[in-house]
Enzyme design. Structure first.
Site, short mmCIF file in Angstrom:
data_model
loop_
_atom_site.label_atom_id
_atom_site.label_comp_id
_atom_site.label_asym_id
_atom_site.label_seq_id
_atom_site.Cartn_x
_atom_site.Cartn_y
_atom_site.Cartn_z
N PRO A 56 0.82 -1.21 0.00
CA PRO A 56 0.00 0.00 0.00
C PRO A 56 0.86 1.26 0.00
O PRO A 56 1.84 1.34 0.73
CB PRO A 56 -0.82 -0.12 1.29
CG PRO A 56 -0.13 -1.14 2.12
CD PRO A 56 0.66 -2.01 1.21
N GLU A 57 0.51 2.22 -0.83
CA GLU A 57 1.18 3.51 -0.84
C GLU A 57 0.23 4.53 -0.20
O GLU A 57 -0.80 4.15 0.35
CB GLU A 57 1.56 3.89 -2.28
CG GLU A 57 2.53 2.86 -2.88
CD GLU A 57 3.10 3.27 -4.21
OE1 GLU A 57 3.10 4.47 -4.52
OE2 GLU A 57 3.54 2.39 -4.96
N LYS B 270 2.49 7.06 5.55
CA LYS B 270 1.89 5.74 5.46
C LYS B 270 1.59 5.12 6.82
O LYS B 270 1.21 3.95 6.91
CB LYS B 270 2.79 4.82 4.61
CG LYS B 270 2.63 5.16 3.13
CD LYS B 270 3.66 4.56 2.22
CE LYS B 270 3.91 3.11 2.37
NZ LYS B 270 4.77 2.57 1.30
N ARG C 64 14.62 -1.01 -8.11
CA ARG C 64 13.17 -1.00 -8.20
C ARG C 64 12.71 -1.06 -9.66
O ARG C 64 13.20 -0.29 -10.50
CB ARG C 64 12.58 0.29 -7.57
CG ARG C 64 13.04 0.55 -6.15
CD ARG C 64 12.60 -0.53 -5.17
NE ARG C 64 11.16 -0.67 -5.09
CZ ARG C 64 10.36 0.03 -4.29
NH1 ARG C 64 10.88 0.95 -3.50
NH2 ARG C 64 9.06 -0.19 -4.26
#
Ligand SMILES: [Zn+2]
Length: 274
Positions: free
Chosen positions: A2-3, A59, A262
């Site tokens: 989740p961002e 977050k 990434r």
């Protein structure tokens, strides 16, 4: 993973179900989720308190309890909440269960077991780690400070934008989308970004994060918010996950590279190296 938009959606959903509920008991099935203190201390501090509201700071989900208690919950890779009315018993990979009044309960489930809980209070939660280390979200970031920091860094812009001590809220999905929207190559050195581009980065990041939040976040990989609810922003992604598909702007193929380890998607025509 989740961002920021996804965490905001989880926060909204949690408020619908557990706001104003009293924590009547807590069961911790794996001690390592509770950071710094023993699960018994965690339990003792929060049982009997009411959940006033849930906010988020970057977050981190921030549970505000009566008596000034604060629980910081970070979902990391796979953390998820499920609310049950009436209360249900433990499911596989449920590691923390909050019993709530009215015979309801909130299960914290985490298949990867990277999630964390910190106990804080209203007077210290912003001034000590982990929150004290975080920068601000793009909407609250001062352009001059942001540009000044960019011009002093020789890191790839993507790497810097992912750094939560630099700017908060952009993870791998949204960084790719923001760089595509602003036509910036992900490996551009931060000190080559001009002020106009810096301004665009902050504005575009704000727009994309807000729009994704409105659409319930992006459900790619395994993300669901509360009670397995899916978002729909994945249907509006322009480049992220779109390897070999035509660029929505110029129709050339989207390519995938690695930036600092990434997976990174971009259009080599629209996002030229500077
Ligand atoms: Zn293109």
């Amino acid at each position: 993973m989740p961002e920021l938009p996804e965490v905001r959606v989880v926060r909204q959903e949690l408020n619908k179900y557990v706001k104003n509920k009293i924590i009547t008991d807590v069961h911790v099935f794996r001690d390592s989720f509770i950071k710094e203190i023993k699960p018994e201390e965690f339990k003792k501090a929060i049982v009997g308190e009411t959940i006033i509201e849930i906010t988020n700071y970057g977050k981190f989900l921030v549970f505000h309890l009566t008596n000034g208690k604060i629980i910081l919950s970070h979902l990391r890779m796979e953390g998820k909440y499920n609310f049950f009315d009436p209360a249900k018993t433990r499911f596989y990979h449920d590691y923390v269960i909050f019993e709530l009044d009215g015979n309801t309960n909130l299960h914290y489930n985490d298949t990867r077991m990277f999630g964390t809980f910190h106990l804080r209070n209203v007077n210290n939660y912003l001034t000590i780690e982990p929150l004290s280390k975080l920068a601000k979200i793009p909407a609250e970031t001062d352009l001059n400070t942001f540009y000044d920091k960019l011009s002093k860094s020789k890191k790839a812009i993507k790497t810097l934008l992912l750094d939560q001590t630099f700017v908060v809220g952009l993870g791998n999905i949204y960084v790719d989308e923001v760089l595509f929207a602003t036509k910036i190559h992900p490996q551009t050195l931060a000190n080559k970004i001009n002020k106009k581009q810096a301004k665009m980065l902050l504005e575009t990041a704000t727009d994309i994060l807000d729009r994704s939040t409105e659409l319930g976040g992006s459900s790619i990989n395994s993300y669901t918010s509360l009670n397995k609810k899916k978002g729909s922003f994945q249907n509006f992604l322009q480049v992220h996950t779109k390897v070999n598909q035509p660029c929505p702007r110029c129709k050339n193929k989207i390519i995938k590279i690695k930036v600092n380890g990434r997976g990174t998607y971009y259009c080599p025509v629209c996002q030229r190296e500077q």
